[in-house]
Design a protein around this motif. Structure first.
Motif, PDB file in Angstrom:
ATOM      1  N   SER A  10      -4.749  13.891  -4.823  1.00 52.37           N
ATOM      2  CA  SER A  10      -3.297  14.681  -4.485  1.00 52.37           C
ATOM      3  C   SER A  10      -2.770  13.826  -6.297  1.00 52.37           C
ATOM      4  N   LYS A  11      -3.078  13.598  -6.353  1.00 53.84           N
ATOM      5  CA  LYS A  11      -2.577  12.178  -7.604  1.00 53.84           C
ATOM      6  C   LYS A  11      -2.800  12.806  -9.167  1.00 53.84           C
ATOM      7  N   GLY A  12      -3.839  14.056  -9.476  1.00 52.26           N
ATOM      8  CA  GLY A  12      -3.914  14.557 -10.126  1.00 52.26           C
ATOM      9  C   GLY A  12      -5.403  13.674 -11.508  1.00 52.26           C
ATOM     10  N   ALA A  28       0.444  -0.900   0.121  1.00 47.58           N
ATOM     11  CA  ALA A  28       0.179  -0.059  -0.567  1.00 47.58           C
ATOM     12  C   ALA A  28       0.884   1.260   0.003  1.00 47.58           C
ATOM     13  N   GLY A  29       1.896   1.714  -1.233  1.00 45.55           N
ATOM     14  CA  GLY A  29       2.271   2.665  -0.969  1.00 45.55           C
ATOM     15  C   GLY A  29       4.130   2.517  -1.757  1.00 45.55           C
ATOM     16  N   GLY A  30       4.231   4.015  -1.415  1.00 39.72           N
ATOM     17  CA  GLY A  30       5.771   4.073  -1.534  1.00 39.72           C
ATOM     18  C   GLY A  30       6.436   3.632  -0.819  1.00 39.72           C
ATOM     19  N   LEU A  31       6.093   3.842   0.626  1.00 40.78           N
ATOM     20  CA  LEU A  31       7.026   4.040   1.798  1.00 40.78           C
ATOM     21  C   LEU A  31       7.362   2.496   2.218  1.00 40.78           C
ATOM     22  N   ALA A  32       6.020   2.068   2.244  1.00 36.00           N
ATOM     23  CA  ALA A  32       6.553   0.060   2.252  1.00 36.00           C
ATOM     24  C   ALA A  32       7.068   0.461   1.465  1.00 36.00           C
ATOM     25  N   ASN A  81       7.098  10.379  -6.060  1.00 34.51           N
ATOM     26  CA  ASN A  81       6.590   9.540  -6.529  1.00 34.51           C
ATOM     27  C   ASN A  81       6.930   8.049  -7.058  1.00 34.51           C
ATOM     28  N   LEU A  82       7.437   7.317  -6.240  1.00 33.81           N
ATOM     29  CA  LEU A  82       8.282   6.036  -7.340  1.00 33.81           C
ATOM     30  C   LEU A  82       7.448   5.564  -8.231  1.00 33.81           C
ATOM     31  N   VAL A  83       6.400   5.370  -8.788  1.00 32.87           N
ATOM     32  CA  VAL A  83       5.773   4.965  -9.907  1.00 32.87           C
ATOM     33  C   VAL A  83       6.791   5.213 -10.691  1.00 32.87           C
ATOM     34  N   SER A 116      -1.137   4.800 -16.527  1.00 25.90           N
ATOM     35  CA  SER A 116      -0.962   5.146 -14.655  1.00 25.90           C
ATOM     36  C   SER A 116      -0.795   3.866 -13.966  1.00 25.90           C
ATOM     37  N   VAL A 117      -0.863   3.985 -12.443  1.00 28.14           N
ATOM     38  CA  VAL A 117      -0.553   3.893 -11.983  1.00 28.14           C
ATOM     39  C   VAL A 117      -0.556   4.826 -10.541  1.00 28.14           C
ATOM     40  N   GLU A 118      -2.102   4.115  -9.496  1.00 30.37           N
ATOM     41  CA  GLU A 118      -1.117   5.527  -8.196  1.00 30.37           C
ATOM     42  C   GLU A 118      -2.813   4.955  -7.404  1.00 30.37           C
ATOM     43  N   ARG A 119      -2.460   5.217  -6.015  1.00 30.72           N
ATOM     44  CA  ARG A 119      -3.834   5.040  -4.847  1.00 30.72           C
ATOM     45  C   ARG A 119      -4.958   5.767  -5.699  1.00 30.72           C
ATOM     46  N   LEU A 120      -5.546   5.798  -5.139  1.00 29.16           N
ATOM     47  CA  LEU A 120      -6.901   6.818  -5.587  1.00 29.16           C
ATOM     48  C   LEU A 120      -7.255   8.046  -5.358  1.00 29.16           C
ATOM     49  N   GLN A 135       4.120  -8.163 -12.081  1.00 28.57           N
ATOM     50  CA  GLN A 135       3.048  -7.644 -12.647  1.00 28.57           C
ATOM     51  C   GLN A 135       2.441  -6.150 -12.889  1.00 28.57           C
ATOM     52  N   LEU A 136       2.954  -5.665 -12.337  1.00 28.29           N
ATOM     53  CA  LEU A 136       2.979  -4.416 -13.031  1.00 28.29           C
ATOM     54  C   LEU A 136       4.422  -3.763 -13.190  1.00 28.29           C
ATOM     55  N   MET A 137       5.971  -4.306 -12.988  1.00 27.43           N
ATOM     56  CA  MET A 137       7.247  -4.110 -14.167  1.00 27.43           C
ATOM     57  C   MET A 137       6.743  -4.203 -15.925  1.00 27.43           C
ATOM     58  N   ARG A 174      -7.699  -1.741  -8.841  1.00 28.11           N
ATOM     59  CA  ARG A 174      -7.842  -2.735  -8.025  1.00 28.11           C
ATOM     60  C   ARG A 174      -6.018  -2.100  -7.780  1.00 28.11           C
ATOM     61  N   SER A 175      -5.848  -3.152  -6.750  1.00 25.78           N
ATOM     62  CA  SER A 175      -4.082  -3.132  -7.091  1.00 25.78           C
ATOM     63  C   SER A 175      -3.415  -4.343  -7.820  1.00 25.78           C
ATOM     64  N   PHE A 176      -2.397  -4.027  -7.906  1.00 25.86           N
ATOM     65  CA  PHE A 176      -1.813  -5.095  -8.743  1.00 25.86           C
ATOM     66  C   PHE A 176      -0.230  -5.377  -8.024  1.00 25.86           C
TER      67      PHE A 176
HETATM   68  O1  LIG Z   1      -1.284  -1.909  -7.567  1.00 25.48           O
HETATM   69  C1  LIG Z   1      -0.532  -0.303  -7.036  1.00 25.48           C
HETATM   70  C2  LIG Z   1      -0.088  -0.268  -7.067  1.00 25.48           C
HETATM   71  C3  LIG Z   1       1.201   0.904  -6.564  1.00 25.48           C
HETATM   72  N1  LIG Z   1       1.893  -0.444  -5.858  1.00 25.48           N
HETATM   73  C4  LIG Z   1       3.034   0.203  -6.010  1.00 25.48           C
HETATM   74  O2  LIG Z   1       2.433   1.543  -4.491  1.00 25.48           O
HETATM   75  C5  LIG Z   1       3.907   2.650  -4.821  1.00 25.48           C
HETATM   76  C6  LIG Z   1       3.201   3.677  -4.703  1.00 25.48           C
HETATM   77  O3  LIG Z   1       4.323   4.266  -4.209  1.00 25.48           O
HETATM   78  P1  LIG Z   1       4.322   6.154  -4.788  1.00 25.48           P
HETATM   79  O4  LIG Z   1       5.083   7.176  -4.221  1.00 25.48           O
HETATM   80  O5  LIG Z   1       3.986   5.903  -6.629  1.00 25.48           O
HETATM   81  O6  LIG Z   1       3.068   6.821  -4.240  1.00 25.48           O
HETATM   82  P2  LIG Z   1       2.206   6.784  -2.714  1.00 25.48           P
HETATM   83  O7  LIG Z   1       1.050   5.231  -2.764  1.00 25.48           O
HETATM   84  O8  LIG Z   1       3.150   6.642  -1.340  1.00 25.48           O
HETATM   85  O9  LIG Z   1       1.695   7.928  -2.320  1.00 25.48           O
HETATM   86  C7  LIG Z   1       4.931   2.216  -5.708  1.00 25.48           C
HETATM   87  O10 LIG Z   1       5.526   0.857  -4.872  1.00 25.48           O
HETATM   88  C8  LIG Z   1       3.629   1.251  -6.585  1.00 25.48           C
HETATM   89  O11 LIG Z   1       4.879  -0.283  -7.673  1.00 25.48           O
HETATM   90  C9  LIG Z   1       1.972  -1.794  -6.254  1.00 25.48           C
HETATM   91  O12 LIG Z   1       2.574  -2.175  -5.906  1.00 25.48           O
HETATM   92  N2  LIG Z   1       0.290  -2.156  -6.416  1.00 25.48           N
END
Ligand SMILES: O=c1ccn([C@@H]2O[C@H](COP(=O)(O)OP(=O)(O)O)[C@@H](O)[C@H]2O)c(=O)[nH]1
Ligand SMILES: O=P(O)(O)OC[C@H]1O[C@H](O[C@H]2O[C@H](CO)[C@@H](O)[C@H](O)[C@H]2O)[C@H](O)[C@@H](O)[C@@H]1O
Length: 473
Positions: A278-280, A21-25, A376-378, A271-275, A355-357, A349-351
């Protein structure tokens, strides 16, 4: 060498293959796998309020333990009230929108702030029981700005560093938070404060000088009363080679092969991000619609894949953006789709990363246009996943921390929808030689600011910093 103890609200799932769930983890797990250590955070579970005495700090059971290689993970539960006040309330309804310049979405309730203080104290008490004398403590992100204060109050003398993953906004914005001064003083209690970009570091220094009357010492540090406040810039990175290897491995995944077949030579914009507002996403959907209007020759030739796993779904602003995007995705598809072509594929949904790579590697364009983003690690993962001989093009918001480093991206202002539509056209038409040059330049920066460099530079500076008590002498 002293043991590394990491503390963050969110911890990574311990099992390989699960989406984080997100880039920090994601970033902290990769960084800790190399160095080993202890990671302390929230379990993600909430206990009913009834199991906890009304004024108790510690909900019931002691922290739970799990191991992943050299990383020992300790997690603690929160009560429903903690979750509502600390996570959903102060962290994600006050701090998050404010740090991302969305002050019209920020809500402040004093009760939530009391919950934030309580959980910071609860983390401190639970963590203190696990600490050894020479542990180095590295605290992550905006949920835990008061943790050093709480640890010092109960007598912890270890070195404590703090890394802010999100932007630090302009002083006039941060000071809209009614308790900003307590937060500023709380941050000043850490022995070192790390930021993603120089802009964030500068904004923090300005805030400390303007609102808390801090002064600049001759060595460049800030001085707040008797305390020396050390800051530094440490952009979080990715492990480029393993990501590319994952992209290559995943090419044979049946789901990826199937999707590639369905694309049928169409260019993929991804594009990939949490919903998250702030992600535009809203502005980006409109920009894609403009692109289809202004470049009819690209209709049927392109597909836009938006992966947007729901996030913080019980916060009202997140429910609103989700509703809006569902409406917009349906409207855009309704307007342009043909029997054999759907322009926008919108997946809530998350991947998992494996699969994302390969999906990133398939995409001719990586579209990363947050209104504000700490890093923004994506954006970095997209670059790392590309084939250097035939790379895709990254379109990147000027307001993502990553834009400071990724100079080969096509840079856009996410508020300029026409500009973003034009950038899509430029990216799709870009000659391969230019794509290679841009990609090579970004890869150099990914290697310089790697994940190892992020961790090692921060910890080197933290180990040099004087321990809190001596600095406050
Ligand atoms: O379905 C998804 C969507 C996101 N990510 C991962 O979640 C992180 C998102 O980090 P980012 O810094 O872009 O944004 P944050 O969600 O931390 O604000 C990245 O490592 C993505 O590969 C993931 O594993 N599966
Ligand atoms: O824990 P959640 O509430 O589910 O949110 C997920 C994380 O989102 C934010 O990530 C940030 O860290 C990234 C890595 O440094 C950075 O690239 C991104 O720009 C930031 O938004 C948040 O800061 C984390 O605390 C959350 O865990």
């Amino acid at each position: 060498m002293s043991r590394l103890v990491v503390v963050s609200n969110r911890v990574a799932p311990i099992h390989e293959g699960e989406a984080t769930a997100g880039g920090l983890a994601a970033g902290v797990m990769d960084a800790l796998r190399q160095s080993g250590g202890l990671w302390f955070g929230w379990s993600g579970r909430t206990l009913p309020q009834s199991v906890v005495p009304p004024d108790s700090l510690t909900p019931g059971s002691p922290p739970a333990v799990a191991c992943s290689g050299p990383v020992t993970l300790y997690t603690t539960d929160l009560t429903q009230r903690d979750y509502d006040e600390y996570y959903k309330g102060f962290s994600n309804s006050t701090l998050w929108p404010t740090m991302h310049y969305q002050i019209s979405l920020a809500r402040f309730e004093h009760q939530d702030y009391l919950g934030y203080q309580r959980v910071n104290r609860h983390f401190a008490v639970s963590l203190a029981a696990l600490l050894k004398e020479d542990d180095v403590i590295w605290v992550h992100d905006y949920h835990l700005m008061l943790l050093a204060t709480a640890l010092r109050e109960i007598g912890v003398r270890n070195r404590i560093g703090f890394f802010l993953h999100v932007p630090f906004p302009a002083s006039s914005v941060f000071s809209t938070i009614p308790v900003h001064a307590e937060l500023g003083r709380g941050l000043a209690t850490f022995d070192l404060i790390g930021f993603q970009t120089e802009g964030d570091q500068r904004a923090f220094s300005n805030y400390m000088r303007e609102e808390l009357q801090a002064e600049t010492c001759p060595e460049g540090h800030l001085q707040l009363g008797h305390r020396v406040v050390r800051t530094g810039v440490y952009p979080i990175g990715v492990e480029a080679d393993p990501l590319r290897a994952e992209a290559i491995r995943g090419r044979d995944d049946p789901a990826i092969c199937d999707y590639k077949g369905r694309l049928d030579q169409r260019a993929l914009i991804m594009s990939v991000e949490r919903l998250d507002y702030s992600k535009g996403l809203r502005q980006r959907f409109s920009a894609f619609e403009r692109f289809l209007v202004q470049c009819p020759e690209w209709r049927r030739q392109v597909e836009y894949l938006q992966i947007a796993p729901p996030s913080r779904s019980d916060v009202e602003a997140y429910q609103t953006i989700r509703r809006e995007l569902e409406g917009e995705a349906g409207r855009i598809n309704g307007r342009f789709a043909e029997l054999d072509w759907t322009p926008l594929r919108y997946l809530n949904r998350s991947f998992p990363r494996d699969q994302l790579m390969p999906l990133y590697a398939l995409a001719a364009v990586g579209l990363v246009t947050p209104l504000r983003d700490g890093m923004n690690l994506v954006a970095k993962e997209y670059v790392a996943a590309q084939d250097p001989e035939d790379p895709g093009v990254l379109i990147l918001s000027q307001f993502a921390g990553a834009a400071r480093e990724l100079d080969g991206a096509v840079r856009v202002n996410p508020h300029d929808e026409a500009g973003m539509a034009y950038a899509m056209k430029i990216a799709l038409q870009m000659p391969v030689a230019e794509k290679r040059d841009r990609h090579a330049s970004m890869m150099r920066s990914l290697r310089t600011n790697s994940l190892d460099a992020w961790r090692d530079r921060f910890l080197f500076d933290l180990r040099l910093a004087e321990a809190g008590l001596s600095a406050a002498a």
